[in-house]
Scaffold this motif. Sequence first.
Motif, PDB file in Angstrom:
ATOM      1  N   PRO A 258     -25.631 100.723 -98.317  1.00  0.00           N
ATOM      2  CA  PRO A 258     -25.317 102.046 -98.877  1.00  0.00           C
ATOM      3  C   PRO A 258     -26.281 103.140 -98.461  1.00  0.00           C
ATOM      4  N   ARG A 259     -27.556 102.812 -98.239  1.00  0.00           N
ATOM      5  CA  ARG A 259     -28.515 103.835 -97.824  1.00  0.00           C
ATOM      6  C   ARG A 259     -28.125 104.422 -96.477  1.00  0.00           C
ATOM      7  N   ALA A 260     -27.586 103.578 -95.587  1.00  0.00           N
ATOM      8  CA  ALA A 260     -27.140 104.062 -94.284  1.00  0.00           C
ATOM      9  C   ALA A 260     -25.973 105.025 -94.431  1.00  0.00           C
ATOM     10  N   VAL A 261     -25.055 104.704 -95.338  1.00  0.00           N
ATOM     11  CA  VAL A 261     -23.902 105.576 -95.570  1.00  0.00           C
ATOM     12  C   VAL A 261     -24.347 106.920 -96.117  1.00  0.00           C
ATOM     13  N   GLU A 262     -25.288 106.901 -97.045  1.00  0.00           N
ATOM     14  CA  GLU A 262     -25.754 108.158 -97.646  1.00  0.00           C
ATOM     15  C   GLU A 262     -26.376 109.077 -96.606  1.00  0.00           C
ATOM     16  N   ILE A 263     -27.101 108.503 -95.648  1.00  0.00           N
ATOM     17  CA  ILE A 263     -27.707 109.318 -94.587  1.00  0.00           C
ATOM     18  C   ILE A 263     -26.623 109.969 -93.736  1.00  0.00           C
ATOM     19  N   ALA A 264     -25.611 109.185 -93.350  1.00  0.00           N
ATOM     20  CA  ALA A 264     -24.522 109.732 -92.535  1.00  0.00           C
ATOM     21  C   ALA A 264     -23.732 110.788 -93.306  1.00  0.00           C
ATOM     22  N   MET A 265     -23.553 110.559 -94.599  1.00  0.00           N
ATOM     23  CA  MET A 265     -22.782 111.485 -95.426  1.00  0.00           C
ATOM     24  C   MET A 265     -23.444 112.858 -95.494  1.00  0.00           C
ATOM     25  N   GLN A 266     -24.768 112.893 -95.545  1.00  0.00           N
ATOM     26  CA  GLN A 266     -25.477 114.167 -95.651  1.00  0.00           C
ATOM     27  C   GLN A 266     -25.207 115.071 -94.451  1.00  0.00           C
ATOM     28  N   ALA A 267     -24.988 114.472 -93.281  1.00  0.00           N
ATOM     29  CA  ALA A 267     -24.736 115.260 -92.065  1.00  0.00           C
ATOM     30  C   ALA A 267     -23.285 115.154 -91.601  1.00  0.00           C
ATOM     31  N   ASN A 268     -22.461 114.448 -92.398  1.00  0.00           N
ATOM     32  CA  ASN A 268     -21.035 114.296 -92.081  1.00  0.00           C
ATOM     33  C   ASN A 268     -20.821 113.652 -90.700  1.00  0.00           C
ATOM     34  N   VAL A 269     -21.590 112.631 -90.403  1.00  0.00           N
ATOM     35  CA  VAL A 269     -21.402 111.853 -89.163  1.00  0.00           C
ATOM     36  C   VAL A 269     -20.476 110.672 -89.476  1.00  0.00           C
ATOM     37  N   PRO A 270     -19.319 110.582 -88.847  1.00  0.00           N
ATOM     38  CA  PRO A 270     -18.392 109.486 -89.153  1.00  0.00           C
ATOM     39  C   PRO A 270     -18.951 108.129 -88.731  1.00  0.00           C
ATOM     40  N   ILE A 271     -18.614 107.111 -89.505  1.00  0.00           N
ATOM     41  CA  ILE A 271     -19.005 105.729 -89.210  1.00  0.00           C
ATOM     42  C   ILE A 271     -17.734 104.912 -89.006  1.00  0.00           C
ATOM     43  N   ARG A 272     -17.761 104.053 -88.005  1.00  0.00           N
ATOM     44  CA  ARG A 272     -16.675 103.082 -87.841  1.00  0.00           C
ATOM     45  C   ARG A 272     -17.258 101.683 -87.978  1.00  0.00           C
ATOM     46  N   VAL A 273     -16.726 100.904 -88.922  1.00  0.00           N
ATOM     47  CA  VAL A 273     -17.144  99.513 -89.103  1.00  0.00           C
ATOM     48  C   VAL A 273     -16.158  98.647 -88.342  1.00  0.00           C
ATOM     49  N   ARG A 274     -16.645  97.921 -87.323  1.00  0.00           N
ATOM     50  CA  ARG A 274     -15.770  97.242 -86.382  1.00  0.00           C
ATOM     51  C   ARG A 274     -16.192  95.790 -86.154  1.00  0.00           C
ATOM     52  N   SER A 275     -15.259  95.000 -85.667  1.00  0.00           N
ATOM     53  CA  SER A 275     -15.560  93.622 -85.287  1.00  0.00           C
ATOM     54  C   SER A 275     -16.049  93.594 -83.846  1.00  0.00           C
ATOM     55  N   ASN A 276     -17.119  92.864 -83.617  1.00  0.00           N
ATOM     56  CA  ASN A 276     -17.633  92.717 -82.259  1.00  0.00           C
ATOM     57  C   ASN A 276     -16.651  91.959 -81.365  1.00  0.00           C
ATOM     58  N   LEU A 277     -15.797  91.139 -81.972  1.00  0.00           N
ATOM     59  CA  LEU A 277     -14.928  90.261 -81.184  1.00  0.00           C
ATOM     60  C   LEU A 277     -13.562  90.870 -80.885  1.00  0.00           C
ATOM     61  N   LEU A 278     -13.273  92.065 -81.458  1.00  0.00           N
ATOM     62  CA  LEU A 278     -11.955  92.676 -81.305  1.00  0.00           C
ATOM     63  C   LEU A 278     -12.057  94.071 -80.709  1.00  0.00           C
ATOM     64  N   LYS A 279     -10.944  94.559 -80.156  1.00  0.00           N
ATOM     65  CA  LYS A 279     -10.880  95.919 -79.625  1.00  0.00           C
ATOM     66  C   LYS A 279     -10.519  96.938 -80.709  1.00  0.00           C
ATOM     67  N   ASP A 280     -10.111  96.461 -81.848  1.00  0.00           N
ATOM     68  CA  ASP A 280      -9.669  97.331 -82.945  1.00  0.00           C
ATOM     69  C   ASP A 280     -10.770  98.317 -83.342  1.00  0.00           C
ATOM     70  N   LYS A 281     -10.369  99.508 -83.794  1.00  0.00           N
ATOM     71  CA  LYS A 281     -11.328 100.543 -84.191  1.00  0.00           C
ATOM     72  C   LYS A 281     -11.869 100.337 -85.606  1.00  0.00           C
ATOM     73  N   GLY A 282     -11.395  99.318 -86.314  1.00  0.00           N
ATOM     74  CA  GLY A 282     -11.968  98.986 -87.616  1.00  0.00           C
ATOM     75  C   GLY A 282     -11.625  99.988 -88.691  1.00  0.00           C
ATOM     76  N   THR A 283     -12.593 100.228 -89.581  1.00  0.00           N
ATOM     77  CA  THR A 283     -12.420 101.169 -90.696  1.00  0.00           C
ATOM     78  C   THR A 283     -13.270 102.404 -90.459  1.00  0.00           C
ATOM     79  N   LEU A 284     -12.658 103.574 -90.602  1.00  0.00           N
ATOM     80  CA  LEU A 284     -13.365 104.837 -90.469  1.00  0.00           C
ATOM     81  C   LEU A 284     -13.921 105.255 -91.820  1.00  0.00           C
ATOM     82  N   ILE A 285     -15.221 105.529 -91.867  1.00  0.00           N
ATOM     83  CA  ILE A 285     -15.869 106.058 -93.069  1.00  0.00           C
ATOM     84  C   ILE A 285     -16.190 107.518 -92.806  1.00  0.00           C
TER      85      ILE A 285
END
Length: 403
Positions: free
Chosen positions: A218-245
């Motif tokens: 959660p601390r990582a998310v809070e840092i990104a949220m302060q500057a509105n930098v999008p995060i994508r949580v993805r699988s290393n084994l797949l090409k899928d774009k995962g979940t956008l935060i």
Amino acid sequence: MRVLVQKFGGTSVKDKSSRLHAIGHIKEALAEGYKLVVVVSAMGRFPDPYATDSLLALINGNQTELSNKEKDLLLSCGEIISATVFSHDLLEKQIESVAISGGEAGIITTDNFSNAQIKTIDTKHIYELLKKYQVIVVAGFQGKTDNNEITTIGRGGSDTSATALAVALRAEYVDIFTDVNGIMTADPRVVSNAKKLEAISYTEICNLAYQGAKVIHPRAVEIAMQANVPIRVRSNLLKDKGTLITNIPESDYSENIHDRLVTGIAYVNHITQIKIQETIEPQQLHVKVFKAMAESGISVDFINISPNGVVYTIFERDYLLARNVLNALNVSPVYTKDCAKVSLVGAGMSGLPGVTSKIVQTLANKQIPILQSADSHRTIWVLIQNEHLETALNALHVAFQLE
């Protein structure tokens, strides 16, 4: 210069095969015109030889005689090894790269060794390197003090390193690569029909992470949220774009609010409920109980205070210590061991009546007693016995149509 930050967790860099998958993601990003800052965790998990817990085991774990400063010297080696090996693999694939420590990346921290906080990031050196190399591989989980002493920034520190660097470098995205394909509506190990979320707000994932979901710190998310930098949580084994935060305006929930009252369900188990009643000077009871817990280093949670007593929870590992502390206070606590706290999180439930009623009815239908409850703007918590956890999670998942 278009900058993308990618973070690869321990399972994504644990062996040559995993690292080759990671290099595939890097090649895709380079083809899209990005310069890359790649943050890596230590390789693998215990008992893999260079994992953080494996290094910690060399010095008897948390029972070590070393100071926290000396312990940081050792633990920082895991990410240093990972960064240099990963850079070697990139060079083998003719990708221009260089490995640097967190301190060399400009991450300046407090001197609270083993749990340092990032104060600032000096980007001058890393920008100079980005002019020369396609990929900068940074050892995560670490930084340095103003006096150039090596520090580590606590568990989940590589996630924090990645988002902090992304903010400082004005990156377009942070990609967090792990062994799951994004954020799930519930723990798939317990709820078989849990599904991947395409998008989730910063606030919702912070709440889920604090309540037991372990995909991102959660601390990582809070840092990104302060500057509105999008995060994508993805699988290393797949090409899928995962979940956008990202920032999802509350208005975006309005059209389909009945389809997304609840975004996800998290849980924490192995906790004990403590209930203490006092009719004489109850205010003094509140003061002395929580003061004693704090002085003993016992973390308390799920606190309900009433005129005649208190109810709260602790981790089961602290049960014996808490019992000794309370015995010394001459109070008569009632302990309920082997509990689990279930948290339902969703921006769509804000201000909407009937959500709590639905939770209560769902659990009642399964004959699951609620030991304690509380709610906030976007989260509702219930405490139940751990023996009912799997049944409760699956029933609530179906009741709120998360499947």
